[in-house]
Design a protein around this motif. Structure first.
Motif, PDB file in Angstrom:
ATOM      1  N   TRP A 177     -41.530  -3.750 -17.628  1.00  0.00           N
ATOM      2  CA  TRP A 177     -41.985  -4.403 -16.397  1.00  0.00           C
ATOM      3  C   TRP A 177     -42.120  -5.892 -16.642  1.00  0.00           C
ATOM      4  CZ3 TRP A 177     -46.493  -7.151 -16.675  1.00  0.00           C
ATOM      5  CH2 TRP A 177     -47.396  -6.797 -17.682  1.00  0.00           C
ATOM      6  N   THR A 178     -42.022  -6.645 -15.551  1.00  0.00           N
ATOM      7  CA  THR A 178     -42.196  -8.099 -15.615  1.00  0.00           C
ATOM      8  C   THR A 178     -42.973  -8.557 -14.383  1.00  0.00           C
ATOM      9  OG1 THR A 178     -40.130  -8.567 -14.442  1.00  0.00           O
ATOM     10  CG2 THR A 178     -40.004  -8.453 -16.850  1.00  0.00           C
ATOM     11  N   VAL A 179     -43.750  -9.583 -14.529  1.00  0.00           N
ATOM     12  CA  VAL A 179     -44.479 -10.213 -13.436  1.00  0.00           C
ATOM     13  C   VAL A 179     -44.299 -11.720 -13.575  1.00  0.00           C
ATOM     14  CG1 VAL A 179     -46.728 -10.628 -12.369  1.00  0.00           C
ATOM     15  CG2 VAL A 179     -46.184  -8.365 -13.262  1.00  0.00           C
ATOM     16  N   GLY A 180     -43.998 -12.400 -12.455  1.00  0.00           N
ATOM     17  CA  GLY A 180     -43.787 -13.839 -12.519  1.00  0.00           C
ATOM     18  C   GLY A 180     -44.310 -14.532 -11.273  1.00  0.00           C
ATOM     19  N   ALA A 181     -44.577 -15.780 -11.382  1.00  0.00           N
ATOM     20  CA  ALA A 181     -45.024 -16.605 -10.258  1.00  0.00           C
ATOM     21  C   ALA A 181     -44.405 -17.981 -10.401  1.00  0.00           C
ATOM     22  CB  ALA A 181     -46.545 -16.694 -10.223  1.00  0.00           C
ATOM     23  N   ASP A 182     -43.898 -18.517  -9.297  1.00  0.00           N
ATOM     24  CA  ASP A 182     -43.288 -19.844  -9.281  1.00  0.00           C
ATOM     25  C   ASP A 182     -44.013 -20.714  -8.277  1.00  0.00           C
ATOM     26  OD1 ASP A 182     -41.311 -19.116 -11.122  1.00  0.00           O
ATOM     27  OD2 ASP A 182     -40.029 -18.318  -9.524  1.00  0.00           O
ATOM     28  N   LEU A 183     -44.178 -21.969  -8.613  1.00  0.00           N
ATOM     29  CA  LEU A 183     -44.734 -22.977  -7.716  1.00  0.00           C
ATOM     30  C   LEU A 183     -43.686 -24.057  -7.523  1.00  0.00           C
ATOM     31  CD1 LEU A 183     -46.970 -24.454  -6.138  1.00  0.00           C
ATOM     32  CD2 LEU A 183     -47.729 -25.418  -8.334  1.00  0.00           C
ATOM     33  N   PHE A 184     -43.399 -24.342  -6.248  1.00  0.00           N
ATOM     34  CA  PHE A 184     -42.400 -25.371  -5.943  1.00  0.00           C
ATOM     35  C   PHE A 184     -43.025 -26.420  -5.044  1.00  0.00           C
ATOM     36  CE2 PHE A 184     -39.111 -27.108  -3.158  1.00  0.00           C
ATOM     37  CZ  PHE A 184     -38.198 -27.590  -4.093  1.00  0.00           C
ATOM     38  N   GLN A 185     -42.942 -27.678  -5.456  1.00  0.00           N
ATOM     39  CA  GLN A 185     -43.473 -28.794  -4.675  1.00  0.00           C
ATOM     40  C   GLN A 185     -42.407 -29.880  -4.591  1.00  0.00           C
ATOM     41  OE1 GLN A 185     -46.422 -29.784  -2.907  1.00  0.00           O
ATOM     42  NE2 GLN A 185     -44.931 -31.366  -2.413  1.00  0.00           N
ATOM     43  N   PRO A 186     -41.903 -30.168  -3.388  1.00  0.00           N
ATOM     44  CA  PRO A 186     -40.959 -31.283  -3.265  1.00  0.00           C
ATOM     45  C   PRO A 186     -41.624 -32.584  -3.722  1.00  0.00           C
ATOM     46  CG  PRO A 186     -40.996 -29.966  -1.254  1.00  0.00           C
ATOM     47  CD  PRO A 186     -42.147 -29.506  -2.096  1.00  0.00           C
ATOM     48  N   VAL A 187     -40.921 -33.333  -4.538  1.00  0.00           N
ATOM     49  CA  VAL A 187     -41.459 -34.586  -5.055  1.00  0.00           C
ATOM     50  C   VAL A 187     -40.719 -35.774  -4.470  1.00  0.00           C
ATOM     51  CG1 VAL A 187     -41.898 -35.960  -7.129  1.00  0.00           C
ATOM     52  CG2 VAL A 187     -42.212 -33.468  -7.180  1.00  0.00           C
ATOM     53  N   PHE A 188     -39.412 -35.804  -4.621  1.00  0.00           N
ATOM     54  CA  PHE A 188     -38.648 -36.929  -4.097  1.00  0.00           C
ATOM     55  C   PHE A 188     -37.358 -36.401  -3.484  1.00  0.00           C
ATOM     56  CE2 PHE A 188     -35.376 -40.237  -4.588  1.00  0.00           C
ATOM     57  CZ  PHE A 188     -35.946 -41.221  -3.793  1.00  0.00           C
ATOM     58  N   ARG A 189     -37.209 -36.577  -2.194  1.00  0.00           N
ATOM     59  CA  ARG A 189     -36.002 -36.178  -1.466  1.00  0.00           C
ATOM     60  C   ARG A 189     -35.425 -37.356  -0.676  1.00  0.00           C
ATOM     61  NH1 ARG A 189     -35.550 -30.630  -0.445  1.00  0.00           N
ATOM     62  NH2 ARG A 189     -36.261 -29.469  -2.270  1.00  0.00           N
ATOM     63  N   GLY A 190     -35.710 -38.566  -1.130  1.00  0.00           N
ATOM     64  CA  GLY A 190     -35.188 -39.723  -0.400  1.00  0.00           C
ATOM     65  C   GLY A 190     -35.712 -39.816   1.018  1.00  0.00           C
ATOM     66  N   ARG A 191     -36.983 -39.466   1.230  1.00  0.00           N
ATOM     67  CA  ARG A 191     -37.632 -39.477   2.549  1.00  0.00           C
ATOM     68  C   ARG A 191     -37.028 -38.457   3.518  1.00  0.00           C
ATOM     69  NH1 ARG A 191     -38.385 -44.940   5.420  1.00  0.00           N
ATOM     70  NH2 ARG A 191     -36.148 -44.712   5.632  1.00  0.00           N
TER      71      ARG A 191
END
Length: 502
Positions: free
Chosen positions: A355-369
């Motif tokens: 078994w596996t358990v995972g968690a991801d956090l994604f936060q946009p930082v720079f997308r050229g406005r």
């Protein structure tokens, strides 16, 4: 496994209890006027003898009934409208668009819950001898690995991105719903209007044929007088020209009637060659003497185009929230469990589990406005939808005011046209007798014929206009569609975004 379920349950609770990004939609506030027109309406319209001449009065606060077309008292018209509602392809297309929109909403709601996928995999592998390890039985290492796995993925809607997306799609379904009602209302109005126009054309054709018959009789009399030496050849030629002048007006009317019949066939979902069994004459229609006049404050609820514009405004508001949520963090939870075995029959026995358990956090930082500009674009689209909503409301009140004024004015016009036709008929009769006695010239007789032709045609048109203006009022007030639908109207969600129309 229990830890996985607890983790996902906690994420569900957090997602469902969080606040959604962006503004909450609030139903636009419209300050409706006390009256549709600047000056008070008369208690009743003018009346005139003959077809369509009944006086009409407005009943304040009365709503349009569902099957409003029945007030014209024509079974043939009732049959035609029902045939159109059953077979018109535009209405069927609107119904299909609504079903598609509702299915899209239901599909998007599925993102509220975790996605679960199951799979079974079988691999036949050959491993090189030096790395075969315990499976070593020679230079060629062959084995079959069976793997059964259950994968769970979930994106918690912490900042309401999916809720706003569902809200936008639900509002889009409302747009499709009210557009369907607009198609329904317009279809009924077009069918009734086309039937009245057919009756109008038949009346004009009948009046033209009567005048042709009269002109032909006058030509016959003129020729007899010429043979008797009582008139000259110029009088005969003048009467022949008068007859030809009337005859030339008949083919265009017959052409318009054929086109109107083709239109009716198309509206009820038939090919023109199949024809329409119903025929319409003005004499077969009754003009309703009481006309509903809904409260002005109710108009925004009754007009499907206004309701569709409001739903479109709701879509734009929700998309602002979608754009705002795209700038915030997003979380993804994943889990999987399964078993592997060299022998498929051993899959359910102990051993080989993983078994596996995972968690991801994604936060946009720079997308050229990019994300910020997308939110600004969504906010500008909301402002556009708000302006379009105000325009739709103004147009609806204008339509109603125009219809009310037309009903009052058309009644006056019919009274004047009736008097003019009666006077022209008397003038023609008197001129004809005078001509037979030699007291009137051929020119005077021809002028009397022309005056009568114009007056007779104007009378038929004025009679038809009274029916047409009545249809326009029913249409302007919304067509009564809300009485004929079992489903309830969508109630906008209260919030902090409002629009007031002054």
């Amino acid at each position: 496994m229990n830890n996985i379920l607890r983790l996902i349950g906690s994420a569900l609770f957090l997602a469902m209890g969080g606040c959604a990004a962006g503004p909450n939609f609030q139903q636009p506030l419209v300050s409706a006027p006390q009256s549709y027109v600047p000056t008070p309406l008369p208690s009743g319209t003018a009346s005139a003898p003959g077809i369509g001449g009944a006086a009409q009065r407005f009943v304040q606060g009365q709503e349009v009934q569902a099957q409003w077309w029945t007030v014209f008292g024509s079974p043939a018209l009732n049959e035609l409208v029902m045939a159109a509602l059953q077979a018109n392809p535009d209405l069927q297309a609107a119904e299909a668009a609504l079903r598609a929109a509702r299915s899209t909403v239901a599909a998007q709601r599925g993102a509220y819950w975790p996605g679960v996928d199951a799979g079974v995999n079988t691999n036949r592998e050959k491993v090189a001898g030096p790395v075969s390890g315990p499976l070593d039985d020679g230079d060629v290492k062959l084995y079959t690995l069976h793997t059964a796995q259950l994968s769970i993925g979930y994106v918690p809607d912490v900042f309401g991105a999916n809720r706003r997306q569902v809200e936008a799609l639900s509002a889009e379904a409302d747009v499709q719903r009210f557009q369907r009602e607009a198609v329904y209302m317009t279809l009924v109005s077009n069918v009734v209007g086309a039937a009245i126009e057919e009756a109008n054309l038949r009346g004009q054709i009948a009046a033209t044929r009567d005048l042709i018959s009269l002109s032909a009789r006058l030509l016959d009399v003129t020729r007899r007088q010429y043979n008797a030496g009582q008139v000259g050849g110029v009088d005969v030629v003048a009467q022949e020209a008068a007859l030809a002048r009337v005859q030339v007006t008949l083919p265009p009317l017959e052409k318009q009637l054929a086109e109107q019949r083709n239109l009716l066939a198309t509206l009820i979902g038939r090919l023109p060659g199949e024809g329409v069994p119903q025929r319409f004459e003005l004499a077969s229609l009754s003009l309703p003497e009481e006309l509903p006049l809904s409260l002005s404050s109710r108009l925004v609820e009754q007009r499907p185009d206004i309701r569709a514009a409001e739903a479109q405004l709701h879509v734009a508001s929700a998309l602002v929230g979608v754009a705002a949520a795209a700038r915030l963090p997003s979380f993804t939870l994943t889990a999987s469990l399964g078993r592997s075995s060299l022998d498929f029959s051993q899959m359910l026995r102990n051993g080989g589990a993983f078994w596996t358990v995972g968690a991801d956090l994604f936060q946009p930082v720079f997308r050229g406005r990019m994300l910020r500009l997308r939110q600004r674009a969504a906010e500008a689209a909301f402002d556009q939808a708000a302006a379009q909503y105000r325009s739709t409301v103004l147009t609806a009140f204008q339509n109603t005011a125009d219809a009310l004024q037309a009903i009052v004015s058309d009644a006056e016009t019919l009274r004047a046209a009736s008097a003019a036709e009666a006077a022209a008929r008397r003038s023609l009769t008197m001129t004809q007798r005078s001509r037979e006695l030699g007291a009137a010239s051929q020119v005077e007789l021809i002028v009397a014929q022309q005056n009568y032709q114009e007056a007779a045609t104007a009378l038929v048109q004025a009679q038809a206009n009274r029916f047409t203006s009545t249809v326009a009022l029913f249409h302007a007030l919304g067509g009564g569609w809300w009485h004929s639908r079992s489903e309830t109207d969508a109630v906008p969600t209260a919030g902090d975004q409002s629009l007031r129309l002054h």
